[in-house]
Design a protein around this motif. Structure first.
Motif, PDB file in Angstrom:
ATOM      1  N   PHE A 169      71.775 -69.408 -28.669  1.00 50.73           N
ATOM      2  CA  PHE A 169      72.437 -70.001 -30.069  1.00 50.73           C
ATOM      3  C   PHE A 169      72.539 -69.186 -30.794  1.00 50.73           C
ATOM      4  CE2 PHE A 169      73.052 -74.831 -28.442  1.00 50.73           C
ATOM      5  CZ  PHE A 169      73.645 -73.816 -27.253  1.00 50.73           C
ATOM      6  N   VAL A 170      73.583 -69.164 -31.412  1.00 51.45           N
ATOM      7  CA  VAL A 170      73.682 -68.329 -32.964  1.00 51.45           C
ATOM      8  C   VAL A 170      74.385 -69.738 -33.952  1.00 51.45           C
ATOM      9  CG1 VAL A 170      74.647 -67.137 -34.572  1.00 51.45           C
ATOM     10  CG2 VAL A 170      73.744 -66.699 -32.633  1.00 51.45           C
ATOM     11  N   ALA A 171      73.428 -70.178 -35.199  1.00 52.72           N
ATOM     12  CA  ALA A 171      73.716 -71.772 -35.884  1.00 52.72           C
ATOM     13  C   ALA A 171      73.741 -71.027 -37.468  1.00 52.72           C
ATOM     14  CB  ALA A 171      73.551 -73.398 -35.941  1.00 52.72           C
ATOM     15  N   THR A 172      74.353 -72.265 -38.015  1.00 49.03           N
ATOM     16  CA  THR A 172      73.722 -72.118 -39.790  1.00 49.03           C
ATOM     17  C   THR A 172      72.748 -73.574 -39.369  1.00 49.03           C
ATOM     18  OG1 THR A 172      75.131 -73.727 -40.243  1.00 49.03           O
ATOM     19  CG2 THR A 172      75.856 -71.490 -40.620  1.00 49.03           C
ATOM     20  N   GLY A 229      74.228 -60.608 -26.090  1.00 48.91           N
ATOM     21  CA  GLY A 229      75.386 -60.850 -27.384  1.00 48.91           C
ATOM     22  C   GLY A 229      76.794 -60.887 -26.855  1.00 48.91           C
ATOM     23  N   LYS A 230      77.130 -60.833 -25.995  1.00 44.60           N
ATOM     24  CA  LYS A 230      78.133 -61.438 -25.702  1.00 44.60           C
ATOM     25  C   LYS A 230      78.718 -62.904 -25.680  1.00 44.60           C
ATOM     26  CE  LYS A 230      81.691 -61.266 -21.813  1.00 44.60           C
ATOM     27  NZ  LYS A 230      82.161 -60.752 -20.745  1.00 44.60           N
ATOM     28  N   ARG A 231      79.265 -63.266 -26.675  1.00 48.52           N
ATOM     29  CA  ARG A 231      79.864 -64.864 -26.250  1.00 48.52           C
ATOM     30  C   ARG A 231      80.457 -65.422 -24.997  1.00 48.52           C
ATOM     31  NH1 ARG A 231      84.567 -67.800 -30.740  1.00 48.52           N
ATOM     32  NH2 ARG A 231      83.990 -69.268 -29.756  1.00 48.52           N
ATOM     33  N   PHE A 232      80.245 -66.725 -25.152  1.00 48.55           N
ATOM     34  CA  PHE A 232      80.598 -67.058 -23.402  1.00 48.55           C
ATOM     35  C   PHE A 232      81.813 -68.020 -23.868  1.00 48.55           C
ATOM     36  CE2 PHE A 232      76.292 -68.457 -22.255  1.00 48.55           C
ATOM     37  CZ  PHE A 232      76.059 -67.610 -21.810  1.00 48.55           C
ATOM     38  N   MET A 270      77.616 -71.641 -31.987  1.00 44.53           N
ATOM     39  CA  MET A 270      77.872 -69.600 -31.190  1.00 44.53           C
ATOM     40  C   MET A 270      77.136 -69.336 -29.902  1.00 44.53           C
ATOM     41  SD  MET A 270      79.804 -67.824 -34.056  1.00 44.53           S
ATOM     42  CE  MET A 270      80.613 -66.497 -32.757  1.00 44.53           C
ATOM     43  N   TRP A 271      77.406 -68.978 -28.312  1.00 49.25           N
ATOM     44  CA  TRP A 271      76.589 -69.211 -27.463  1.00 49.25           C
ATOM     45  C   TRP A 271      76.978 -68.008 -26.818  1.00 49.25           C
ATOM     46  CZ3 TRP A 271      76.279 -74.501 -23.534  1.00 49.25           C
ATOM     47  CH2 TRP A 271      74.727 -74.042 -23.291  1.00 49.25           C
ATOM     48  N   ALA A 287      85.210 -62.766 -36.307  1.00 51.53           N
ATOM     49  CA  ALA A 287      86.238 -63.138 -35.356  1.00 51.53           C
ATOM     50  C   ALA A 287      86.302 -64.452 -35.525  1.00 51.53           C
ATOM     51  CB  ALA A 287      86.527 -62.207 -34.516  1.00 51.53           C
ATOM     52  N   ARG A 288      85.782 -64.720 -34.571  1.00 54.60           N
ATOM     53  CA  ARG A 288      85.164 -66.334 -34.948  1.00 54.60           C
ATOM     54  C   ARG A 288      85.621 -67.486 -36.373  1.00 54.60           C
ATOM     55  NH1 ARG A 288      82.004 -71.110 -37.792  1.00 54.60           N
ATOM     56  NH2 ARG A 288      82.238 -72.712 -35.935  1.00 54.60           N
ATOM     57  N   ASP A 289      84.744 -67.414 -37.301  1.00 53.95           N
ATOM     58  CA  ASP A 289      84.995 -67.415 -38.547  1.00 53.95           C
ATOM     59  C   ASP A 289      86.155 -67.515 -39.273  1.00 53.95           C
ATOM     60  OD1 ASP A 289      82.612 -67.943 -38.491  1.00 53.95           O
ATOM     61  OD2 ASP A 289      81.690 -66.454 -39.887  1.00 53.95           O
ATOM     62  N   ARG A 290      87.554 -66.263 -38.768  1.00 47.34           N
ATOM     63  CA  ARG A 290      88.931 -66.131 -39.533  1.00 47.34           C
ATOM     64  C   ARG A 290      89.555 -68.012 -39.063  1.00 47.34           C
ATOM     65  NH1 ARG A 290      88.177 -60.441 -37.490  1.00 47.34           N
ATOM     66  NH2 ARG A 290      87.241 -59.915 -39.590  1.00 47.34           N
ATOM     67  N   GLU A 291      89.094 -67.876 -37.675  1.00 47.39           N
ATOM     68  CA  GLU A 291      89.947 -68.877 -36.795  1.00 47.39           C
ATOM     69  C   GLU A 291      89.880 -70.962 -38.313  1.00 47.39           C
ATOM     70  OE1 GLU A 291      92.042 -68.739 -34.283  1.00 47.39           O
ATOM     71  OE2 GLU A 291      91.442 -66.630 -34.639  1.00 47.39           O
ATOM     72  N   ILE A 292      88.307 -70.565 -38.542  1.00 44.98           N
ATOM     73  CA  ILE A 292      88.691 -71.743 -39.581  1.00 44.98           C
ATOM     74  C   ILE A 292      89.022 -72.004 -40.632  1.00 44.98           C
ATOM     75  CG2 ILE A 292      86.954 -72.502 -40.737  1.00 44.98           C
ATOM     76  CD1 ILE A 292      85.558 -72.694 -37.902  1.00 44.98           C
TER      77      ILE A 292
END
Length: 593
Positions: A383-386, A353-356, A347-348, A467-472
């Motif tokens: 970047f935020v990642a695992t 801290g606003k997502r692109f 995630m960028w 919000a992004r994770d719910r799309e998975i």
């Protein structure tokens, strides 16, 4: 233009072989004034990078005597190519077909035009993009034609998994590669450089090439309108290791004569003052703080020097800088930066801290994302990642950051399957831009600590990640980045080596969490000296300057800007190869007896 006093051989050189008849006629009358001045060689090549080595190799193959000048010591022969990842752009290659990729010239040309956006007089012989567009078409045909077989015949090989760089902005006729075209050379940049260095060193052994290191050109000499040599300063001897700064102490001067001079001196990537001077308003305000992706000797000096000799510089505001730069914890050159080559899943976020949003996803549209970042008023992003994403998707650009590929170590390469590559491990441990944490609050605290502010709000960042994770949860999505991940996983090359399985960022089984501060990283000059397809440098009236050629980055990789506004990647080394070959062959023809 005055009639120069030149011989038949010199006349052919100054005309580039294309207007030889007129030049010979011009040369007849001045012959009565006596013999032409003595020359030191058939050609002088300024710059020992890849384009210079290729041009020199072509001249030697034609039996010409060459002086190869460079302001750096011999340790830096090969220039930026040595430090590169070795990526090359091919069209409909054996490797692509092996991976099931369907590619052709029409699709590649569609992509190139969509990326380049040529809009400066494409149909006007005096337009800035007139020759750039011609070079672009010629290069795409070269990449689809003899480029691969030519290099393979020299012993160059490629890793079979073709990379998918610059995936574009979302339109078929817009920017981006419709299919994977990024071929990583087995041996990285040094393996691209090696066959040409060998040819040039064989020329030295045969008495056809003379190296003149520590020779800094300060002037391109013209006589009667034609280039007849160079003048400059001899710098003190240096034992500086490759890539490290060398002394600029002058210990003498020189003047060398030849009927042909080929400028292959590189771009402006290490000259941040010149970068800011040419920074385009369309990309927002130039960053206050940038890290440098090339050695300090990439200073752009020869652009102004060649311009003083009449050469025309076009498209100086076009440049290619990366948005995913890391400060090197073990720098080789000043302000040394390394680029993350990202997969599609991180995630960028901007500095606050606003997502692109699309197309500002990892690996999609470098130039657009650069403008988005500068538009925030800050010169970094996140970047935020695992850890799973980092392990599978993060690669670092550069030969020294990929010892497995560079050293052709198959076992070390295979170890990427079950462990984080060692260079990534070291940056996670020692690099100042990485934050690793087991919880999101800890991650946010680390991000703010590194940035020296409190711009990242935990609740806001958590809301966007959730919000992004719910799309998975489904194999379909409205989230453009998630759709891009699914798209990548449908390509076997990405699913094997470059894309983690789709998962939630806050899934603790995929952790720990990783945040990476991304700096603006300077790299390439996309504009430069305008040249025709023979590599002849043109003047303000669009006419070739007799005896003057250019190749590589100093010429915008051909024509003063073969890439237009954007690169499709894998095209910088290739541009040096193609333009160096064109200029070398044309100069050899021009100096034929």
């Amino acid at each position: 233009m005055e009639s120069p006093g030149i011989s038949r051989r010199q006349a052919l050189a100054v005309a580039g072989g294309t207007v030889a008849g007129a030049a010979i006629a011009q040369a007849v009358a001045p012959a009565a004034f006596g013999a032409p001045p003595a020359t030191d060689a058939d050609a002088i090549v300024i710059g020992g990078g890849l384009a210079g080595l290729v041009a020199t190799a072509e001249l030697v193959a034609a039996g010409r005597k060459v002086l190869l000048l460079d302001q750096e010591p011999e340790a830096s022969l090969g220039g930026q190519a040595f430090w590169s990842f070795g990526g090359l752009f091919f069209v409909n290659s054996d490797e692509q077909r092996l991976m099931g990729i369907k590619d052709n010239v029409d699709l590649a040309w569609q992509d190139w035009q969509g990326a380049a956006g040529f809009d400066r007089g494409v149909d006007d012989p005096l337009g800035q993009d007139y020759w750039a567009a011609k070079w672009a078409r010629a290069y795409v045909e070269f990449a689809a034609g003899e480029k691969r077989s030519w290099l393979a015949g020299l012993g160059v090989q490629w890793f079979p998994l073709v990379g998918w760089a610059e995936r574009g902005g979302g339109l078929a006729d817009g920017h981006g590669n419709s299919v994977p075209r990024f071929h990583v050379t087995w041996g990285t940049g040094p393996a691209v450089m090696e066959p040409f260095e060998k040819k040039v060193r064989a020329g030295v052994a045969a008495g056809k090439v003379v190296f003149k290191f520590r020779h800094r050109v300060d002037e391109v000499v013209k006589t009667g309108g034609a280039v007849t040599g160079v003048r400059g300063s001899i710098l003190e001897a240096s034992t500086a290791a490759r890539g490290t700064p060398s002394s600029r102490t002058v210990v003498g001067s020189f003047e060398l004569r030849a009927p042909v001079v080929i400028v292959t001196s590189g771009g402006i990537g290490a000259n941040q003052d010149l970068i800011r001077q040419n920074w385009p308003a369309r990309l927002g305000k130039a960053p206050t703080k940038m890290i440098t992706g090339v050695p300090a000797h990439v200073d752009g000096r020869m652009l102004a020097i060649t311009q003083s000799a009449g050469g025309r510089i076009v498209n100086p505001d076009r440049m290619w800088h990366y948005t995913e730069g890391l400060k090197n914890f073990a720098p080789i050159w000043p302000n040394h930066g390394i680029r993350i080559l990202p997969g599609p899943s991180s995630m960028w976020f901007d500095a606050k801290g606003k997502r692109f949003s699309a197309p500002d996803n990892p690996g999609y549209d470098t130039l657009h994302t650069l403008g988005t970042i500068t538009g925030t008023g800050y010169d970094y992003s996140w970047f935020v990642a695992t850890q799973e994403i980092v392990d599978k998707e993060f690669a670092l650009s550069g030969s020294e950051q990929n010892p497995d590929l560079t050293n052709k170590d198959v076992w070390q390469l295979l170890s990427r399957i079950w462990q984080t590559p060692e260079p990534i491990q070291k940056f996670e441990k020692y690099g100042e831009d990485f934050v690793v944490a087991t919880t999101l609050p800890e991650l946010v605290a680390g991000m703010n600590r590194i940035a020296g502010n409190n711009l990242i709000n935990l609740a806001d960042l958590q809301r966007q990640i959730e919000a992004r994770d719910r799309e998975i949860d489904n194999v379909y999505s409205k989230d453009a980045q998630v759709m891009g991940i699914r798209n990548a996983l449908s390509y076997i090359g990405d699913s094997l080596s470059r894309t983690a399985g789709a998962h939630k960022i806050l899934d603790s089984s995929k952790g720990p969490l990783v945040a990476v501060r991304l700096n603006i990283l300077t790299r390439k000059t996309l504009g430069g000296l305008q040249t025709n397809l023979q590599g002849q440098v043109l003047d303000a009236a669009g006419a070739p300057i007799p005896g003057l050629y250019a190749a590589g980055e100093v010429s915008g990789f051909g024509g003063g800007g073969v890439h237009g506004y954007r690169s499709l990647e894998g095209t910088f080394l290739g541009g040096c190869l193609f333009s160096g070959r064109q200029a070398g062959r044309a100069a050899a023809a021009a100096t034929a007896s």
